[in-house]
Design an enzyme around this catalytic site. Structure first.
Site, PDB file in Angstrom:
ATOM      1  CD  GLU A 266       3.062  30.067  15.785  1.00  0.00           C
ATOM      2  OE1 GLU A 266       3.321  29.552  14.678  1.00  0.00           O
ATOM      3  OE2 GLU A 266       3.940  30.556  16.519  1.00  0.00           O
TER       4      GLU A 266
ATOM      5  CG  HIS B  93       3.731  31.945  10.424  1.00  0.00           C
ATOM      6  ND1 HIS B  93       4.622  32.828   9.850  1.00  0.00           N
ATOM      7  CD2 HIS B  93       4.018  31.946  11.757  1.00  0.00           C
ATOM      8  CE1 HIS B  93       5.402  33.335  10.780  1.00  0.00           C
ATOM      9  NE2 HIS B  93       5.057  32.822  11.949  1.00  0.00           N
TER      10      HIS B  93
END
Length: 420
Positions: free
Chosen positions: A279, A282
């Site tokens: 995550e 990103h």
């Protein structure tokens, strides 16, 4: 003539449904390549025989429901438009008030409640199937509560959008789509900003991560990635699902790192840290800003095409459908139908971009954690918990998957050469 068009649309939908059923259940190839048998990619190495059977059956059913639901929505919009139902809704609204804002609210309510009723059988079928395969743990009252929240959140959001949209159509008959695009950009960013703190809490309870030791590890990772994170949240999802997930959403000061409690219960700290590193990848690669830029560009093209197609369509058929002009609220189903078709047509491209970004985030997680075993085991656990196909059919991949397939993700980690 109207009845013929309605009958043709229904028959075409039935033919499409039969074709998709045949493709998914009889012709699609979901087998693992022989060269990968017995490797970490092979579901037979981490799923038992019953789980293998259930994952194939459940995935086929879910994929079929997806391909049935989207054109079913198109069929709904088309039928209420050509049968004059939309015009009737507008007549009721016009007879109620002379104020456009009130007429807009009333028309949209009738359209929304009709859509809710018509789409309910497919939604309920999806819910019962998830329950039967023990993916969903939600009670029917709890599920209905979420559906009603969905209804009112969607209604409130659509009311703002539609009221402004039709004001612009009346104000700028030829360039309304450009004005709508300009206003849509700040509105979309505003919705992304309030999503974590206003909308998400309507569905679930969010609270600071209870495991402070794990939180410290996650924040250390965030610090290594130069991510300004101060808190990690967990959300109570075990009352709704057995699936696993973790995500980062929101923008600016409202951005959040969120872990489902099911993920915390079933994955090791190392596996959770790998997912968190993904995550964070990103954020580091600025995928959210790239996504916003792509959304702005795509919405420009979509609104322009929608305006052109609506103009031609209503000029040719509007009289038959009792829609006198584009500025009539009764033209809304045409707008929703065209935009939905365009979004679906663009989904192979948008999904391909998303899969590339997800693959980049996987690479970042591998290099950041240097823990290939945790990465492989986390993806295997996600597959098992969600009864997902490791190798979905091609059409499913291009139209449904915003992530690489599990075959691609696990294979990538397994073959990745770390620089030590």
């Amino acid at each position: 003539m109207i009845r013929k068009w309605a009958l043709r649309a229904i028959v075409l939908y039935l033919i499409f449904g039969i074709a998709m059923y045949a493709y998914l259940f009889f012709f699609a190839n979901t087998s693992i390549p022989e060269a990968l048998r017995g490797t970490a990619v092979d579901p037979a190495t981490f799923l038992n025989g019953r789980e293998l059977m259930l994952s194939e059956d459940y995935s086929r059913i879910r994929n079929l429901l997806f391909f049935l639901a989207t054109p079913y929505e198109w069929l709904f919009y088309f039928l209420i438009l050509i049968l004059g139902v939309s015009a009737t809704f507008e007549k009721w609204a016009n007879n109620t008030s002379k104020f456009f804002v009130i007429r807009s609210a009333i028309y949209l309510f009738w359209l929304s409640i009709t859509s809710f009723i018509v789409m309910f059988p497919l939604s309920f079928l999806s819910f019962t199937i998830s329950k039967s395969y023990q993916i969903s743990t939600q009670t029917f009252p709890g599920w209905m509560k979420d559906k009603l929240i969905d209804f009112w959140v969607s209604y409130g959001t659509m009311f703002i959008i539609i009221t402004v949209l039709y004001f612009l159509i009346r104000k700028f008959p030829k360039r309304w789509w450009l004005a709508a695009w300009c206003l849509m950009i700040p509105f979309s960013i505003f919705m992304m900003f309030i999503q974590p703190v206003v909308i998400d809490p309507l569905y679930n309870d969010f609270y600071p991560l209870k495991d402070k030791e794990l939180e410290a590890k996650i924040l250390d990772l965030a610090d290594m990635a130069n991510i300004p994170a101060e808190h990690v949240y967990e959300v109570d999802m075990s009352t709704k699902t057995n699936s696993l997930n973790a995500y980062v959403n929101g923008i600016g000061s409202n951005s959040r790192i969120v872990l489902w409690d099911t993920t915390l219960e079933r994955l090791s700290d190392e596996e959770i840290l790998f997912i968190m590193a993904h995550e964070m990848g990103h954020y580091v690669e600025k995928h959210i800003y790239i996504g916003i830029a792509g959304y702005i560009l795509l919405s420009f093209v979509e609104l322009w095409l929608t305006a052109k197609l609506m103009e031609r369509w209503l000029a040719k058929r509007g009289k038959d459908w009792k829609v006198k002009k584009m500025s009539n609220l009764s033209s809304l189903p045409a707008f929703l139908l065209i935009t939905s078709i365009l979004l679906f047509a663009a989904s192979p491209l948008t999904n391909m971009v998303s899969r590339y970004q997800e693959s980049r985030a996987d690479t970042y997680a591998i290099e950041m954690t240097e823990d290939k075993e945790a990465g492989i085991e986390s993806f295997q656990s996600l597959t098992k918990a969600g009864l997902s196909q490791v190798k979905p059919p091609y059409l499913v991949k291009i139209f449904r998957y915003g992530h690489p397939t599990m075959l691609e993700r696990i294979k990538k980690i397994d073959e990745y050469e770390l620089n030590k």
